[in-house]
Design an enzyme around this catalytic site. Structure first.
Site, PDB file in Angstrom:
ATOM      1  N   TYR A  70      -2.205  -0.491  10.434  1.00 57.57           N
ATOM      2  CA  TYR A  70      -2.282  -0.865   9.007  1.00 57.57           C
ATOM      3  C   TYR A  70      -0.980  -0.458   8.306  1.00 57.57           C
ATOM      4  O   TYR A  70      -0.374  -1.242   7.575  1.00 57.57           O
ATOM      5  CB  TYR A  70      -3.494  -0.177   8.355  1.00 57.57           C
ATOM      6  N   SER A  99       0.878  -1.175   0.000  1.00 53.81           N
ATOM      7  CA  SER A  99       0.000   0.000   0.000  1.00 53.81           C
ATOM      8  C   SER A  99       0.912   1.221   0.000  1.00 53.81           C
ATOM      9  O   SER A  99       2.078   1.130   0.411  1.00 53.81           O
ATOM     10  CB  SER A  99      -0.853  -0.018   1.283  1.00 53.81           C
TER      11      SER A  99
HETATM   12  N1  LIG Z   1      -8.571  -0.831  -1.993  1.00 56.21           N
HETATM   13  C1  LIG Z   1      -7.521  -0.046  -1.902  1.00 56.21           C
HETATM   14  O1  LIG Z   1      -7.618   1.182  -2.156  1.00 56.21           O
HETATM   15  C2  LIG Z   1      -6.180  -0.614  -1.495  1.00 56.21           C
HETATM   16  C3  LIG Z   1      -5.069   0.240  -1.564  1.00 56.21           C
HETATM   17  C4  LIG Z   1      -3.822  -0.272  -1.189  1.00 56.21           C
HETATM   18  C5  LIG Z   1      -3.713  -1.584  -0.768  1.00 56.21           C
HETATM   19  N2  LIG Z   1      -4.829  -2.389  -0.704  1.00 56.21           N
HETATM   20  C6  LIG Z   1      -4.637  -3.770  -0.260  1.00 56.21           C
HETATM   21  O2  LIG Z   1      -5.261  -4.629  -1.198  1.00 56.21           O
HETATM   22  C7  LIG Z   1      -5.596  -5.871  -0.547  1.00 56.21           C
HETATM   23  C8  LIG Z   1      -7.020  -6.259  -0.904  1.00 56.21           C
HETATM   24  O3  LIG Z   1      -7.900  -5.360  -0.282  1.00 56.21           O
HETATM   25  P1  LIG Z   1      -9.228  -4.855  -1.015  1.00 56.21           P
HETATM   26  O4  LIG Z   1      -9.061  -3.407  -1.237  1.00 56.21           O
HETATM   27  O5  LIG Z   1      -9.540  -5.754  -2.134  1.00 56.21           O
HETATM   28  O6  LIG Z   1     -10.276  -4.968   0.183  1.00 56.21           O
HETATM   29  P2  LIG Z   1     -11.528  -5.970   0.386  1.00 56.21           P
HETATM   30  O7  LIG Z   1     -12.431  -5.918  -0.784  1.00 56.21           O
HETATM   31  O8  LIG Z   1     -12.059  -5.603   1.721  1.00 56.21           O
HETATM   32  O9  LIG Z   1     -10.835  -7.397   0.409  1.00 56.21           O
HETATM   33  C9  LIG Z   1     -10.129  -7.850   1.530  1.00 56.21           C
HETATM   34  C10 LIG Z   1     -10.124  -9.342   1.499  1.00 56.21           C
HETATM   35  O10 LIG Z   1      -9.464  -9.831   2.683  1.00 56.21           O
HETATM   36  C11 LIG Z   1     -10.337 -10.781   3.289  1.00 56.21           C
HETATM   37  N3  LIG Z   1     -10.145 -10.815   4.740  1.00 56.21           N
HETATM   38  C12 LIG Z   1     -10.253  -9.809   5.619  1.00 56.21           C
HETATM   39  N4  LIG Z   1     -10.063 -10.263   6.866  1.00 56.21           N
HETATM   40  C13 LIG Z   1      -9.830 -11.605   6.757  1.00 56.21           C
HETATM   41  C14 LIG Z   1      -9.592 -12.646   7.690  1.00 56.21           C
HETATM   42  N5  LIG Z   1      -9.575 -12.423   9.012  1.00 56.21           N
HETATM   43  N6  LIG Z   1      -9.407 -13.907   7.237  1.00 56.21           N
HETATM   44  C15 LIG Z   1      -9.457 -14.178   5.907  1.00 56.21           C
HETATM   45  N7  LIG Z   1      -9.684 -13.224   4.969  1.00 56.21           N
HETATM   46  C16 LIG Z   1      -9.874 -11.960   5.397  1.00 56.21           C
HETATM   47  C17 LIG Z   1     -11.734 -10.284   2.955  1.00 56.21           C
HETATM   48  O11 LIG Z   1     -12.691 -11.299   3.188  1.00 56.21           O
HETATM   49  P3  LIG Z   1     -14.294 -11.002   3.274  1.00 56.21           P
HETATM   50  O12 LIG Z   1     -14.786 -11.084   1.870  1.00 56.21           O
HETATM   51  O13 LIG Z   1     -14.781 -12.097   4.140  1.00 56.21           O
HETATM   52  O14 LIG Z   1     -14.435  -9.626   3.886  1.00 56.21           O
HETATM   53  C18 LIG Z   1     -11.543  -9.929   1.496  1.00 56.21           C
HETATM   54  O15 LIG Z   1     -11.568 -11.072   0.693  1.00 56.21           O
HETATM   55  C19 LIG Z   1      -5.352  -5.636   0.937  1.00 56.21           C
HETATM   56  O16 LIG Z   1      -4.131  -6.230   1.304  1.00 56.21           O
HETATM   57  C20 LIG Z   1      -5.276  -4.132   1.056  1.00 56.21           C
HETATM   58  O17 LIG Z   1      -4.499  -3.743   2.146  1.00 56.21           O
HETATM   59  C21 LIG Z   1      -6.050  -1.932  -1.073  1.00 56.21           C
END
Ligand SMILES: NC(=O)c1ccc[n+]([C@@H]2O[C@H](COP(=O)([O-])OP(=O)(O)OC[C@H]3O[C@@H](n4cnc5c(N)ncnc54)[C@H](OP(=O)(O)O)[C@@H]3O)[C@@H](O)[C@H]2O)c1
Length: 246
Positions: free
Chosen positions: A166, A153
């Protein structure tokens, strides 16, 4: 935006495990890898959502995926070992591992972050990536050329006040990627890189920026070029590097 146009079936015969495959970027990556020929292992905590991704892959004619339900918040060393044993029994090896699972709490000054929130975010966002990679190393070593992608990130590449645990976890991810690279590059065919997707309209983003209009940010499907590049053999010589999707 990262620019890469892969061949249609360039991931054919590859076995790829994706964490956080139930939603957001992990879901989009799993669907995208399957569309390009891979057999995808979908790992997450929500079985119904994982099954929906499974059904989507099957309906699109992709190779049969697998579902592994694991709550990373509750996982211990045995849980990760069981994942590795199951993958070994069902697939024999791993060509790719994408760590996309992540969690976030509303931003707060460190002064107000509870120890519980601190520990939860470190566990899901950092410890899980370390532990799963460690247990999957023997499976990755069996591949001709294996790729591990750690999701970072911007908060892991610069100092960002109020993003507390985070940000600490994502800085840890960058360090973890570098350590695995340094320890593996001369003794294995495993390459490790980190990928910062940048701002993307997902549930996690809404926690950090509740008032932001999600339509102003790219959808996960729009950011897949870097995910595809790093997973396929075209990135065979990329190792220990930081990438960005945007
Ligand atoms: N979106 C952004 O702007 C952004 C920017 C920089 C980095 N990121 C990174 O990208 C990655 C994906 O995030 P996203 O944006 O796609 O968010 P998201 O849609 O909330 O996806 C997060 C995923 O992690 C799973 N998860 C959360 N807690 C968990 C647990 N205790 N055990 C197993 N699985 C778990 C969630 O499962 P559920 O479906 O059950 O909730 C979901 O599949 C993350 O590492 C995040 O830090 C995102």
């Amino acid at each position: 935006m990262f620019d890469y146009q892969p061949q249609a079936n360039f991931l054919e015969n590859k076995i790829i495990l994706v964490t956080g495959a139930s939603s957001g970027l992990g879901r989009a990556a799993a669907l995208s890898y399957a569309r390009h020929g891979a057999s995808v292992i979908l790992l997450g905590r929500n079985e119904a959502r994982l099954n929906a991704v499974y059904d989507e892959i099957e309906a699109a004619g992709g190779a049969q995926p697998a579902v592994m339900v694991l709550d990373l918040l509750k996982a211990d060393d045995n849980s990760y070992q069981e994942v590795a044993i199951t993958v070994a029994e069902e697939f024999g090896h791993l060509d790719g591992l994408l760590h996309s699972a992540g969690t976030m709490s509303p931003v707060l000054p460190l002064e107000h972050v509870t120890l519980e929130s601190w520990e939860q975010q470190l566990k899901v966002n950092l410890t899980a990536s370390y532990a799963l990679t460690r247990h999957c190393l023997p499976l990755l070593r069996r591949a001709a050329s294996a790729s591990v992608i750690f999701t970072s990130s911007t908060a892991g590449r610069e100092i960002r006040a109020y993003w507390g645990p985070y940000a600490i976890a994502k800085h840890g991810i960058e360090n973890l990627m570098q350590l695995f690279h340094d320890e593996l590059h001369s003794t294995s065919n495993i390459r490790v890189n980190s990928l910062n997707p940048g701002p993307c309209a997902t549930a996690l983003r809404r926690v950090a920026f509740p008032s932001e209009d999600p339509l102003l940010r790219p959808r996960p499907e729009m950011l897949m070029a870097a995910y595809l590049y790093l997973m396929g053999d075209d990135s065979r010589n990329e190792n220990g590097r930081q990438f960005s999707s945007q």
